[in-house]
Design a protein around this motif. Sequence first.
Motif, PDB file in Angstrom:
ATOM      1  N   ALA A   1      -3.644  -4.895   6.127  1.00  0.00           N
ATOM      2  CA  ALA A   1      -2.551  -3.989   6.496  1.00  0.00           C
ATOM      3  C   ALA A   1      -2.220  -4.084   7.983  1.00  0.00           C
ATOM      4  O   ALA A   1      -2.177  -3.084   8.691  1.00  0.00           O
ATOM      5  CB  ALA A   1      -2.924  -2.556   6.114  1.00  0.00           C
TER       6      ALA A   1
ATOM      7  N   TYR B   1       0.833  -1.202   0.000  1.00  0.00           N
ATOM      8  CA  TYR B   1       0.000   0.000   0.000  1.00  0.00           C
ATOM      9  C   TYR B   1       0.869   1.254   0.000  1.00  0.00           C
ATOM     10  O   TYR B   1       2.052   1.216   0.378  1.00  0.00           O
ATOM     11  CB  TYR B   1      -0.927  -0.008   1.215  1.00  0.00           C
ATOM     12  CG  TYR B   1      -2.098  -0.954   1.060  1.00  0.00           C
ATOM     13  CD1 TYR B   1      -3.230  -0.572   0.347  1.00  0.00           C
ATOM     14  CD2 TYR B   1      -2.062  -2.234   1.611  1.00  0.00           C
ATOM     15  CE1 TYR B   1      -4.307  -1.443   0.192  1.00  0.00           C
ATOM     16  CE2 TYR B   1      -3.136  -3.111   1.465  1.00  0.00           C
ATOM     17  CZ  TYR B   1      -4.251  -2.704   0.750  1.00  0.00           C
ATOM     18  OH  TYR B   1      -5.308  -3.567   0.588  1.00  0.00           O
TER      19      TYR B   1
ATOM     20  N   SER C   1      -3.490  -7.571   1.943  1.00  0.00           N
ATOM     21  CA  SER C   1      -4.741  -7.036   1.415  1.00  0.00           C
ATOM     22  C   SER C   1      -5.950  -7.897   1.734  1.00  0.00           C
ATOM     23  O   SER C   1      -7.074  -7.506   1.413  1.00  0.00           O
ATOM     24  CB  SER C   1      -4.626  -6.860  -0.108  1.00  0.00           C
ATOM     25  OG  SER C   1      -4.252  -8.070  -0.733  1.00  0.00           O
TER      26      SER C   1
ATOM     27  N   LEU D   1      -5.053  -4.296  -4.134  1.00  0.00           N
ATOM     28  CA  LEU D   1      -4.817  -3.419  -2.999  1.00  0.00           C
ATOM     29  C   LEU D   1      -6.071  -2.601  -2.682  1.00  0.00           C
ATOM     30  O   LEU D   1      -6.094  -1.368  -2.811  1.00  0.00           O
ATOM     31  CB  LEU D   1      -3.635  -2.489  -3.305  1.00  0.00           C
ATOM     32  CG  LEU D   1      -2.277  -3.186  -3.449  1.00  0.00           C
ATOM     33  CD1 LEU D   1      -1.257  -2.265  -4.087  1.00  0.00           C
ATOM     34  CD2 LEU D   1      -1.781  -3.677  -2.087  1.00  0.00           C
TER      35      LEU D   1
ATOM     36  N   ALA E   1      -8.459  -3.254   3.146  1.00  0.00           N
ATOM     37  CA  ALA E   1      -7.054  -3.490   3.468  1.00  0.00           C
ATOM     38  C   ALA E   1      -6.940  -4.126   4.847  1.00  0.00           C
ATOM     39  O   ALA E   1      -7.513  -3.629   5.806  1.00  0.00           O
ATOM     40  CB  ALA E   1      -6.290  -2.174   3.433  1.00  0.00           C
TER      41      ALA E   1
ATOM     42  N   PRO F   1      -6.934   0.191   7.598  1.00  0.00           N
ATOM     43  CA  PRO F   1      -7.530   0.453   6.287  1.00  0.00           C
ATOM     44  C   PRO F   1      -7.102   1.811   5.753  1.00  0.00           C
ATOM     45  O   PRO F   1      -6.693   2.697   6.505  1.00  0.00           O
ATOM     46  CB  PRO F   1      -9.026   0.421   6.575  1.00  0.00           C
ATOM     47  CG  PRO F   1      -9.132   0.874   8.002  1.00  0.00           C
ATOM     48  CD  PRO F   1      -7.935   0.258   8.685  1.00  0.00           C
TER      49      PRO F   1
ATOM     50  N   PRO G   1      -8.522  -0.383  -0.789  1.00  0.00           N
ATOM     51  CA  PRO G   1      -8.279   0.498   0.358  1.00  0.00           C
ATOM     52  C   PRO G   1      -9.223   0.247   1.522  1.00  0.00           C
ATOM     53  O   PRO G   1      -8.814   0.317   2.688  1.00  0.00           O
ATOM     54  CB  PRO G   1      -8.468   1.897  -0.225  1.00  0.00           C
ATOM     55  CG  PRO G   1      -9.414   1.707  -1.361  1.00  0.00           C
ATOM     56  CD  PRO G   1      -9.080   0.355  -1.937  1.00  0.00           C
TER      57      PRO G   1
END
Length: 647
Positions: free
Chosen positions: A335, A308, A315, A328, A333, A387, A330
């Motif tokens: 993450a 990211y 992801s 990816l 995500a 996120p 958003p």
Amino acid sequence: MTTPKPAGNPLATAGLPPDAGPAVPGPGAVSSLRPLGLDRVLLDDGGLLGQWRRRNAEHTLPHCLERLESSGNLDNLRAAAGDPGGHEFAGMWFADSDVYKTLEAALWELATPGADPRLRDFAGDTVALLARAQQADGYLNSYFTVAEPDQRWLKPVWSHELYCAGHLIQAAVAAGRTGTSPELVEVARRLADLLVERFSRVEEVCGHPEIETALAELYRLTGHRPYLDLARRFLDLRGRGLLDHGRFGPRYHQDHVPLREATEVAGHSVRQLYLLAGMVDVAVETGDLALLAAAERLWDDACRTRTYVTGAHGSRHRDEAYGDPYELPPDRAYAETCASIASFHLSWRLLLATGRARYADEMERVLLNGVAAAVSQDGRHFFYSNPLHLRTGHSNAGEEAAGHRLPWYSCACCPPNIARLMASLPAYLATGDAGGVQLHLYAGATIDTGAARVEVRTSYPWQGRVELTVASRTAEPWTLALRVPSWCDSHTLLIGGEPVEASPEDGYLRLTRAWGDGTGVVLDLAMPARQVRPHPRVDAVRGCVTLARGPLVYCLEQHDLPEGTVLEDVRLHPRGPLRTSGGDASPVVITASGSALDGVAGAPLYTSEGGDETAGPALALTAVPYFLWGNRSEGPMRVWIPVADAG
């Protein structure tokens, strides 16, 4: 890439201590740079990184100590030790690892003068508890001692026995390098000796990598070669299908292909990144350039197609994993905070091994965005997943919903991981080699190698001006290397008040001279606000841009929009001006021009006709640093902003 060992090093009297920080290559390692110990870098409490480290010491670490007690982690070890109290096992079966990470953080912090005495008490009491809980043969794991004593070593896919052992060993490495607890080193060595005895004779690997880098570090601390040999054995066995992979398959465990043949990152992102860190550690200690090349190749794949814009990895929520190239999303995500921390650790090792600026660039990106966002301003609340878009109407139920930071988690791997990184933060700012000193991360600090002293004054990342006073205790010339980040298009340089033309070599300005006693150097990095566009294959954010300034990624928050404006309706005017305000010691915000769509609230979900929505009146958009989102109020947020003419 060569090991820097030429004769006549003008900084030889500095010592460039190899024994007081994390990830320290041994004297015979194939490594381009040498780290400086924690005692050689003093962060200025007024700078951003200094503020973070102070917040960690004053708030995050005490909070972790409280939670380890209230959540039962320490009681688990007391039960394993047979202490009175009738404790039953509580929490995740790998709960010991949270104790070890917090212990590591406390030990790094105790290397700082004036450290909180509560940390010394915690460290002493915890090490004594571990010694009592350790079995006669060296085994130490509270879950399998208390809950399933007959299943020891029988569940390699999920047991996390070696993972927990790895974090214990890393805490012991911190103890050894700071001289704070030789008793913990002995506990860790008894366990490591058991691992060598058992796993040198069987073909098994752990479902969760981490032991590899820990064993390599223990070898560096002790010089005991069997630890390094076992770390290499675990790496050589990975990818041979030795694990029962369950519903996620072999890629989840990075067990689908031998490591030297792998061409892309795969599976659980934290496990992949920890595995790569171990690959680098073993490669530089054994001179295995094929293994190092494989680690670089996989780092490149991750950063080129699966990372990211904040530096975060992972992801997919389902298996906490990497997705396909350019997958990816958003809003979905994962993450994970631990993945960002693991990425930082990996890039640090690759920077030491190769001296290449791109690894320092990535350290900066993930530290100032992906890692920093996970901690609240009070230092006591944390994100697990991070996120890049929190939707209006998002359901905020469950620990992984990421609508707001929580004080703790049932799987509490992230908060103590943050604590150990922040406690060791000074060790990552600069390195030294045979020819001089290199600055990789900019922050107010004093760097003293013994033969050279560099005082750094800066409001970075709020401003791009970095002022240095360089003093040398040797008459011989040496090189001061200053990183010019990849995001920076132009810079100016003054030495002794005079302009100097200098171009970066692989991302560094290399300034060689006899420095004298107090030469002034000013590096000014141009830091205009800018738009960042995604790769065309990142479908999830096609037609969007994000705003950035210097190393920081920015976002829009509902908090800054007029009442009644829905964040998802906002559009950025891509050719509008970007203005900044704030600076020096305060956060810089970006103001952009945009609008919000009209007529979308009642529109059909799908239509074959043109939509009735139109752009509303002009709207001033305020973007704030992503790492600060969610501190003023809870609500929608987005990093990637649709542009008004994207269709």
